[in-house]
Design an enzyme around this catalytic site. Structure first.
Site, PDB file in Angstrom:
ATOM      1  N   ASP A  11       0.871  -1.177   0.000  1.00 32.96           N
ATOM      2  CA  ASP A  11       0.000   0.000   0.000  1.00 32.96           C
ATOM      3  C   ASP A  11       0.907   1.225   0.000  1.00 32.96           C
ATOM      4  O   ASP A  11       2.121   1.124   0.233  1.00 32.96           O
ATOM      5  CB  ASP A  11      -0.896  -0.013   1.249  1.00 32.96           C
ATOM      6  CG  ASP A  11      -1.797   1.219   1.326  1.00 32.96           C
ATOM      7  OD1 ASP A  11      -2.379   1.594   0.287  1.00 32.96           O
ATOM      8  OD2 ASP A  11      -1.908   1.817   2.406  1.00 32.96           O
ATOM      9  N   SER A  12       0.284   2.374  -0.198  1.00 32.06           N
ATOM     10  CA  SER A  12       1.057   3.614  -0.100  1.00 32.06           C
ATOM     11  C   SER A  12       1.513   3.902   1.325  1.00 32.06           C
ATOM     12  O   SER A  12       2.394   4.729   1.526  1.00 32.06           O
ATOM     13  CB  SER A  12       0.194   4.789  -0.579  1.00 32.06           C
ATOM     14  OG  SER A  12      -0.968   4.873   0.226  1.00 32.06           O
ATOM     15  N   TYR A  43      -0.675   8.559  -2.309  1.00 31.41           N
ATOM     16  CA  TYR A  43      -0.647   8.351  -3.757  1.00 31.41           C
ATOM     17  C   TYR A  43      -1.857   9.032  -4.434  1.00 31.41           C
ATOM     18  O   TYR A  43      -1.811   9.368  -5.606  1.00 31.41           O
ATOM     19  CB  TYR A  43      -0.735   6.858  -4.094  1.00 31.41           C
ATOM     20  CG  TYR A  43       0.527   6.041  -3.910  1.00 31.41           C
ATOM     21  CD1 TYR A  43       1.648   6.522  -3.233  1.00 31.41           C
ATOM     22  CD2 TYR A  43       0.578   4.744  -4.428  1.00 31.41           C
ATOM     23  CE1 TYR A  43       2.778   5.729  -3.070  1.00 31.41           C
ATOM     24  CE2 TYR A  43       1.707   3.947  -4.269  1.00 31.41           C
ATOM     25  CZ  TYR A  43       2.805   4.439  -3.593  1.00 31.41           C
ATOM     26  OH  TYR A  43       3.916   3.660  -3.436  1.00 31.41           O
ATOM     27  N   GLY A  44      -2.936   9.169  -3.656  1.00 28.03           N
ATOM     28  CA  GLY A  44      -4.232   9.511  -4.258  1.00 28.03           C
ATOM     29  C   GLY A  44      -4.344  10.891  -4.846  1.00 28.03           C
ATOM     30  O   GLY A  44      -5.290  11.187  -5.571  1.00 28.03           O
ATOM     31  N   CYS A  74      -4.310  -1.507  -1.903  1.00 26.77           N
ATOM     32  CA  CYS A  74      -4.455  -0.059  -2.085  1.00 26.77           C
ATOM     33  C   CYS A  74      -5.533   0.186  -3.132  1.00 26.77           C
ATOM     34  O   CYS A  74      -5.410  -0.306  -4.272  1.00 26.77           O
ATOM     35  CB  CYS A  74      -3.122   0.529  -2.550  1.00 26.77           C
ATOM     36  SG  CYS A  74      -3.201   2.293  -2.899  1.00 26.77           S
ATOM     37  N   THR A  76      -6.255   2.972  -4.588  1.00 31.09           N
ATOM     38  CA  THR A  76      -5.769   3.874  -5.631  1.00 31.09           C
ATOM     39  C   THR A  76      -4.937   3.120  -6.673  1.00 31.09           C
ATOM     40  O   THR A  76      -5.143   3.263  -7.886  1.00 31.09           O
ATOM     41  CB  THR A  76      -4.924   5.000  -4.995  1.00 31.09           C
ATOM     42  OG1 THR A  76      -5.703   5.621  -3.972  1.00 31.09           O
ATOM     43  CG2 THR A  76      -4.507   6.024  -6.017  1.00 31.09           C
ATOM     44  N   GLU A 153      -2.718   8.874   8.478  1.00 30.37           N
ATOM     45  CA  GLU A 153      -1.256   8.737   8.503  1.00 30.37           C
ATOM     46  C   GLU A 153      -0.638   9.598   9.617  1.00 30.37           C
ATOM     47  O   GLU A 153       0.431   9.298  10.114  1.00 30.37           O
ATOM     48  CB  GLU A 153      -0.649   9.123   7.148  1.00 30.37           C
ATOM     49  CG  GLU A 153      -0.936   8.124   6.028  1.00 30.37           C
ATOM     50  CD  GLU A 153      -0.092   6.839   6.123  1.00 30.37           C
ATOM     51  OE1 GLU A 153       1.020   6.877   6.670  1.00 30.37           O
ATOM     52  OE2 GLU A 153      -0.584   5.792   5.634  1.00 30.37           O
ATOM     53  N   CYS A 186     -10.978   2.890  -0.170  1.00 26.24           N
ATOM     54  CA  CYS A 186      -9.568   3.133   0.135  1.00 26.24           C
ATOM     55  C   CYS A 186      -9.263   2.318   1.384  1.00 26.24           C
ATOM     56  O   CYS A 186     -10.053   2.301   2.340  1.00 26.24           O
ATOM     57  CB  CYS A 186      -9.365   4.621   0.392  1.00 26.24           C
ATOM     58  SG  CYS A 186      -7.791   5.040   1.166  1.00 26.24           S
ATOM     59  N   HIS A 188      -7.293   2.743   3.739  1.00 27.98           N
ATOM     60  CA  HIS A 188      -7.126   3.480   5.004  1.00 27.98           C
ATOM     61  C   HIS A 188      -8.457   3.647   5.743  1.00 27.98           C
ATOM     62  O   HIS A 188      -8.470   3.843   6.955  1.00 27.98           O
ATOM     63  CB  HIS A 188      -6.561   4.884   4.746  1.00 27.98           C
ATOM     64  CG  HIS A 188      -5.082   4.941   4.497  1.00 27.98           C
ATOM     65  ND1 HIS A 188      -4.499   4.481   3.342  1.00 27.98           N
ATOM     66  CD2 HIS A 188      -4.068   5.428   5.268  1.00 27.98           C
ATOM     67  CE1 HIS A 188      -3.190   4.694   3.397  1.00 27.98           C
ATOM     68  NE2 HIS A 188      -2.904   5.259   4.557  1.00 27.98           N
TER      69      HIS A 188
END
Ligand code: DGL
Length: 266
Positions: A11-12, A43-44, A74, A76, A153, A186, A188
């Site tokens: 994932d990012s 990344y999005g 991920c 995205t 994050e 997403c 997250h």
């Protein structure tokens, strides 16, 4: 069904840990390398070219660790780069979009689904294209929620008033509409599932990690001589958020070595 000794999940950043958690809850005997690109998250908000370039580097890193199949944890990357990755690499690569849409189509009663995701994901229309193709009787709406990933994050928890205000801002327009099913598009977003559910009472939430983990269980057979999961956690920058997170949403992750890697060299 194929048997893989080792799979890679990426994932990012930290969001893919929700997918990893679902995979570990549904499977035993896994050997997994997790990669979170914490140096380059989010990344999005990037261009498709950049997202594809990053995703290729992420896959090359995981292949260098000897993985035999890749889970794109991920939304995205799944939306923007999955087809390209499958063209460029010969290992099996699974993404989150199709299982999530199939699950949403199964449970909606009002036939109106909404997908929330990063700007890149919603702009790509990857979810809505798939739903329109496979389930033409369904309506599908999309809302980009670009502030959710930075909140997570940076360690803002669900009970923080700022988190609650931002969720309210993005999602209140669909409260009391005929939308009865919301795809958290997403990886997250499961970290915000309680506050999202409170904001949209009665709406069913689809966790793309859970739906993907079912596909992983059906398609990847693991060597059955190991009873525990082994995970090596790799990050391209700080992993402090990982340590801070959060036993409520990550209940099934085993301890494992945490490593720092230079993703630009791949
Ligand atoms: N977890 C990623 C996703 O599922 C976050 C994307 C980002 O880095 O913006 O889309």
């Amino acid at each position: 069904m194929n048997t893989f000794k080792r799979i890679g999940v990426f994932d990012s950043g930290l969001g893919g840990l929700t997918v990893l958690d679902a995979i570990c809850s549904a499977n035993k005997g896994l050997s997994i390398v997790y990669f979170g690109d914490t140096a380059r998250v989010p990344y999005g908000s990037r261009t498709p070219e950049t997202i594809i370039h990053y995703a290729e580097q992420d896959v090359r890193f995981l292949l260098s660790k000897g993985v035999e199949a890749i889970v794109v944890a991920c939304g995205t990357v799944s939306a923007i780069a999955l087809a390209e990755l499958r063209k460029r690499f010969s290992v099996p690569i699974v993404g989150v979009i199709e299982p999530a849409c199939d699950a949403a189509a199964k449970v909606t009663e009002s036939n109106h689904i909404c997908v929330i995701g990063t700007e890149a994901t919603v702009h790509s229309q990857a979810y809505s294209d798939y739903i329109n193709r496979m389930y033409p009787h369904l309506n599908v709406s999309g809302i980009g929620c670009p502030m959710f990933v930075p909140l997570i994050e940076n360690g803002f928890r669900e009970d923080d008033p700022i988190t609650q205000m931002i969720v309210e801002r993005y999602l209140s327009p669909i409260r009391n509409t005929d939308i009865d099913t919301l795809i958290l598009g997403c990886t997250h977003y499961p970290f915000l599932s309680n506050v999202i559910q409170k904001t949209l009472p009665g709406v069913r939430l689809i966790d793309i990690g859970v739906t993907l983990s079912e596909v992983v269980s059906q398609t990847i057979s693991l060597p059955n001589n190991i009873s525990d999961n082994f995970v090596e956690y790799c990050f391209s920058d700080r992993e402090t958020g990982f340590k801070r997170f959060d036993t409520e949403h990550l209940k099934n992750l085993p301890n494992g070595p945490i490593k720092s890697i230079n993703i630009e060299s791949f």
